[in-house]
Design a protein around this motif. Structure first.
Motif, PDB file in Angstrom:
ATOM      1  N   LEU A  85       0.839  -1.261  -0.092  1.00 12.00           N
ATOM      2  CA  LEU A  85       0.154  -0.048   0.044  1.00 12.00           C
ATOM      3  C   LEU A  85       0.922   1.250   0.004  1.00 12.00           C
ATOM      4  CD1 LEU A  85      -2.661   1.618   0.542  1.00 12.00           C
ATOM      5  CD2 LEU A  85      -2.374   1.267   3.014  1.00 12.00           C
ATOM      6  N   LEU A  86       1.833   1.290   0.749  1.00 13.69           N
ATOM      7  CA  LEU A  86       2.815   2.513   1.081  1.00 13.69           C
ATOM      8  C   LEU A  86       3.251   2.824  -0.559  1.00 13.69           C
ATOM      9  CD1 LEU A  86       3.975   1.808   4.585  1.00 13.69           C
ATOM     10  CD2 LEU A  86       2.306   3.430   3.799  1.00 13.69           C
ATOM     11  N   ALA A  87       3.541   1.614  -0.892  1.00 14.35           N
ATOM     12  CA  ALA A  87       4.636   1.843  -2.225  1.00 14.35           C
ATOM     13  C   ALA A  87       3.833   2.400  -3.288  1.00 14.35           C
ATOM     14  CB  ALA A  87       5.233   0.552  -2.654  1.00 14.35           C
ATOM     15  N   ASN A  88       2.243   2.185  -3.220  1.00 10.22           N
ATOM     16  CA  ASN A  88       1.217   2.441  -4.272  1.00 10.22           C
ATOM     17  C   ASN A  88       0.542   3.740  -4.083  1.00 10.22           C
ATOM     18  OD1 ASN A  88       2.265   0.123  -5.795  1.00 10.22           O
ATOM     19  ND2 ASN A  88       0.487  -1.021  -4.889  1.00 10.22           N
ATOM     20  N   ILE A  89       0.653   4.356  -2.812  1.00 11.07           N
ATOM     21  CA  ILE A  89      -0.166   5.416  -2.813  1.00 11.07           C
ATOM     22  C   ILE A  89       0.358   6.875  -3.606  1.00 11.07           C
ATOM     23  CG2 ILE A  89      -0.583   7.318  -0.895  1.00 11.07           C
ATOM     24  CD1 ILE A  89      -0.898   5.305   1.139  1.00 11.07           C
ATOM     25  N   GLN A  90      -0.675   7.544  -4.173  1.00 13.17           N
ATOM     26  CA  GLN A  90      -0.475   8.493  -5.242  1.00 13.17           C
ATOM     27  C   GLN A  90      -1.374   9.734  -4.827  1.00 13.17           C
ATOM     28  OE1 GLN A  90       1.944   8.883  -8.545  1.00 13.17           O
ATOM     29  NE2 GLN A  90       1.459  10.645  -7.296  1.00 13.17           N
ATOM     30  N   LEU A  91      -0.728  10.779  -4.270  1.00 14.11           N
ATOM     31  CA  LEU A  91      -1.447  11.825  -3.793  1.00 14.11           C
ATOM     32  C   LEU A  91      -1.101  13.060  -4.983  1.00 14.11           C
ATOM     33  CD1 LEU A  91      -1.018  11.405   0.050  1.00 14.11           C
ATOM     34  CD2 LEU A  91      -2.809  10.973  -1.682  1.00 14.11           C
ATOM     35  N   ASP A  92      -1.685  14.236  -4.582  1.00 12.36           N
ATOM     36  CA  ASP A  92      -1.213  15.123  -5.192  1.00 12.36           C
ATOM     37  C   ASP A  92      -1.515  16.426  -4.551  1.00 12.36           C
ATOM     38  OD1 ASP A  92      -4.001  16.604  -6.001  1.00 12.36           O
ATOM     39  OD2 ASP A  92      -4.279  14.460  -6.326  1.00 12.36           O
ATOM     40  N   THR A  93      -0.874  17.781  -4.782  1.00  9.39           N
ATOM     41  CA  THR A  93      -0.878  18.883  -4.196  1.00  9.39           C
ATOM     42  C   THR A  93      -2.181  19.519  -3.677  1.00  9.39           C
ATOM     43  OG1 THR A  93       1.214  19.416  -5.239  1.00  9.39           O
ATOM     44  CG2 THR A  93       0.245  21.119  -4.086  1.00  9.39           C
ATOM     45  N   ALA A  94      -3.011  19.370  -4.772  1.00 17.05           N
ATOM     46  CA  ALA A  94      -4.464  19.900  -4.616  1.00 17.05           C
ATOM     47  C   ALA A  94      -5.100  19.151  -3.575  1.00 17.05           C
ATOM     48  CB  ALA A  94      -5.221  19.831  -6.099  1.00 17.05           C
ATOM     49  N   THR A  95      -4.962  17.994  -3.409  1.00 13.65           N
ATOM     50  CA  THR A  95      -5.957  16.828  -2.633  1.00 13.65           C
ATOM     51  C   THR A  95      -5.281  17.175  -1.202  1.00 13.65           C
ATOM     52  OG1 THR A  95      -6.161  15.383  -4.195  1.00 13.65           O
ATOM     53  CG2 THR A  95      -6.252  14.622  -1.984  1.00 13.65           C
TER      54      THR A  95
ATOM     55  N   ALA B  35     -15.538   8.891  -0.745  1.00 14.03           N
ATOM     56  CA  ALA B  35     -15.677   9.541  -1.806  1.00 14.03           C
ATOM     57  C   ALA B  35     -14.694   9.213  -2.987  1.00 14.03           C
ATOM     58  CB  ALA B  35     -15.797  11.136  -1.872  1.00 14.03           C
ATOM     59  N   ASN B  36     -13.694   8.510  -2.529  1.00 17.32           N
ATOM     60  CA  ASN B  36     -12.630   8.236  -3.443  1.00 17.32           C
ATOM     61  C   ASN B  36     -12.240   6.724  -3.459  1.00 17.32           C
ATOM     62  OD1 ASN B  36     -11.694  10.907  -4.896  1.00 17.32           O
ATOM     63  ND2 ASN B  36     -12.258  11.275  -2.578  1.00 17.32           N
ATOM     64  N   GLU B  37     -13.349   6.068  -3.316  1.00 16.61           N
ATOM     65  CA  GLU B  37     -13.205   4.418  -3.266  1.00 16.61           C
ATOM     66  C   GLU B  37     -12.434   3.682  -4.291  1.00 16.61           C
ATOM     67  OE1 GLU B  37     -13.992   2.490  -0.793  1.00 16.61           O
ATOM     68  OE2 GLU B  37     -15.233   3.547   0.394  1.00 16.61           O
ATOM     69  N   LYS B  38     -12.746   3.997  -5.697  1.00 15.82           N
ATOM     70  CA  LYS B  38     -12.013   3.492  -6.880  1.00 15.82           C
ATOM     71  C   LYS B  38     -10.585   4.015  -6.591  1.00 15.82           C
ATOM     72  CE  LYS B  38     -15.728   3.156 -10.046  1.00 15.82           C
ATOM     73  NZ  LYS B  38     -16.337   3.524 -11.481  1.00 15.82           N
ATOM     74  N   ARG B  39     -10.170   4.949  -6.327  1.00 17.46           N
ATOM     75  CA  ARG B  39      -8.814   5.506  -6.284  1.00 17.46           C
ATOM     76  C   ARG B  39      -8.059   4.756  -4.924  1.00 17.46           C
ATOM     77  NH1 ARG B  39      -6.847  11.957  -5.584  1.00 17.46           N
ATOM     78  NH2 ARG B  39      -4.724  11.494  -5.636  1.00 17.46           N
ATOM     79  N   VAL B  40      -8.563   4.675  -4.069  1.00 18.39           N
ATOM     80  CA  VAL B  40      -7.997   3.915  -2.835  1.00 18.39           C
ATOM     81  C   VAL B  40      -7.915   2.599  -3.346  1.00 18.39           C
ATOM     82  CG1 VAL B  40      -8.076   3.197  -0.450  1.00 18.39           C
ATOM     83  CG2 VAL B  40      -8.745   5.578  -1.160  1.00 18.39           C
ATOM     84  N   ASP B  41      -8.821   1.830  -3.733  1.00 17.89           N
ATOM     85  CA  ASP B  41      -8.738   0.293  -4.180  1.00 17.89           C
ATOM     86  C   ASP B  41      -7.459   0.185  -5.152  1.00 17.89           C
ATOM     87  OD1 ASP B  41     -10.908  -0.273  -2.490  1.00 17.89           O
ATOM     88  OD2 ASP B  41     -12.368  -0.215  -4.111  1.00 17.89           O
ATOM     89  N   GLY B  42      -7.484   1.170  -5.994  1.00 17.67           N
ATOM     90  CA  GLY B  42      -6.273   1.137  -7.178  1.00 17.67           C
ATOM     91  C   GLY B  42      -5.106   0.992  -6.363  1.00 17.67           C
ATOM     92  N   TRP B  43      -4.866   1.820  -5.174  1.00 12.85           N
ATOM     93  CA  TRP B  43      -3.519   1.560  -4.525  1.00 12.85           C
ATOM     94  C   TRP B  43      -3.337   0.109  -3.772  1.00 12.85           C
ATOM     95  CZ3 TRP B  43      -4.958   6.488  -1.219  1.00 12.85           C
ATOM     96  CH2 TRP B  43      -4.876   7.666  -2.081  1.00 12.85           C
ATOM     97  N   LEU B  44      -4.615  -0.495  -3.615  1.00 14.67           N
ATOM     98  CA  LEU B  44      -4.435  -1.931  -3.024  1.00 14.67           C
ATOM     99  C   LEU B  44      -4.582  -2.848  -4.218  1.00 14.67           C
ATOM    100  CD1 LEU B  44      -7.012  -1.104   0.064  1.00 14.67           C
ATOM    101  CD2 LEU B  44      -4.485  -1.746   0.243  1.00 14.67           C
ATOM    102  N   GLY B  45      -4.606  -2.434  -5.457  1.00 16.36           N
ATOM    103  CA  GLY B  45      -4.560  -3.635  -6.571  1.00 16.36           C
ATOM    104  C   GLY B  45      -5.561  -4.180  -6.768  1.00 16.36           C
ATOM    105  N   LEU B  46      -6.930  -3.634  -6.155  1.00 18.59           N
ATOM    106  CA  LEU B  46      -8.269  -4.171  -6.297  1.00 18.59           C
ATOM    107  C   LEU B  46      -8.983  -3.766  -7.546  1.00 18.59           C
ATOM    108  CD1 LEU B  46      -9.489  -3.862  -2.687  1.00 18.59           C
ATOM    109  CD2 LEU B  46      -8.204  -5.938  -3.675  1.00 18.59           C
TER     110      LEU B  46
END
Length: 321
Positions: A275-285, A310-321
């Motif tokens: 998870l830690l390796a995959n988290i992708q954030l941005d300045t605006a968020t 509100a961002n389930e798909k984005r979070v699931d993507g970090w988990l490879g789901l």
């Protein structure tokens, strides 16, 4: 038919055993004292507990103590949620490049930093450059304690950036006019608001992501463009005589902000490490989180929980789901 049933049973068994494995994982997340880092720390905690089914604990600490904990790999501190580079490069050189005990995520978001004043003060007094703070009449307008110098907030105790900013104040020739102040960022935010309300001057270290850009109408002061030849910063951990030996006479270059974690997590808690390796954030968020927390005085865990929902798909993507 039997083959299909067997496949389903095997898949269910693998899913069950994997979930059990992940549920047994735990992590201690270092939590520095700036809002963005606290938001990301809470984000990691929520995903670990609710998505992975593991255990997570927030551990307050400075950059130095968090990196030392990750280096030891004993589980006292496993994660630094918001590593600003090159500000904290002395730590990454030692623990990532040297010891090989800490891992930096490959994903980063962009950070920037400089010095700001309110837009109203800038326009009223023609203050647009960092060097305008060396004008005696400007410094006088920023002198709230009548000690003969204006105040400039350079960051909180323990911040690598505060050390950089103290060197800048000296090398920009401001020491005779401005007093560098180290205090928690909550003090800075309150002082900025108070100064604007009273139509007084106040200079402060400003960076993005941060709530201050949403809270007040502020402007960043001009600095000489980044020049690596004029940017030689030595941190206290590298040399006790750091202040004397450092020289910073230009603006900082844009920052890469990343998550760091103990390499031992890759074997102790592989799902969390993934998870830690995959988290992708941005300045605006991260800025939006900071505004909700610091600007609107909302609970950090509540803000993060709403965002994750509100961002389930984005979070699931970090988990490879």
């Amino acid at each position: 038919m039997k083959s299909s049933i067997l496949s389903i049973i095997c898949a269910a068994f693998l899913l069950l055993t994997s979930s059990v494995c992940m549920a047994g994982e735990s992590v201690k997340i270092g939590t520095p004292n700036w809002t963005g880092a606290q938001a990301i720390a809470n984000l990691i905690k929520l995903i670990v507990t609710e998505k992975i089914g593991g255990e997570a604990e927030l551990v307050p600490g400075t950059n130095a103590t968090i990196f030392q904990g990750m280096d030891q790999g004993k589980g006292d501190v496993d994660v630094h949620p918001d590593v600003w580079l090159p500000n904290q490069e002395n730590f990454t050189k030692q623990y990532v490049d040297g010891n090989g005990t800490v891992v930096l995520s490959k994903n980063s978001y962009e950070g920037k930093q400089g010095f700001c004043v309110s837009k109203a003060f800038s326009e009223a007094n023609n203050v647009t450059s960092i060097f305008d703070l060396a004008r005696p009449e400007v410094a006088k307008l920023m002198d709230s304690d009548s000690n003969g110098k204006g105040e400039i907030w350079i960051g909180a105790p323990g911040w690598a950036s505060a050390n950089v900013n103290e060197v800048k104040v000296r090398d920009y020739g401001l020491m005779a006019f401005m007093e560098p102040i180290r205090a928690e960022q909550s003090v800075m935010v309150a002082t900025v608001g108070d100064a604007i309300a009273k139509k007084q001057g106040y200079a402060f270290y400003c960076y993005a992501p941060h709530a201050i850009w949403f809270m007040h109408d502020i402007v960043q002061l001009e600095e000489p463009g980044f020049d690596p030849e004029k940017y030689n910063m030595i941190q206290p951990a590298e040399d006790p005589d750091w202040f004397k030996k450092s020289q910073v006479m230009t603006a900082d270059k844009l920052k890469n902000v990343q998550i760091a974690y103990s390499k031992s997590l890759e074997t102790r808690a592989p799902a969390i490490a993934g998870l830690l390796a995959n988290i992708q954030l941005d300045t605006a968020t991260v800025s939006a989180w900071a505004f909700e927390i610091a600007g609107n005085k909302r609970d950090v865990a509540e803000v993060i929980a709403e965002w994750v929902k509100a961002n389930e798909k984005r979070v699931d993507g970090w988990l490879g789901l």
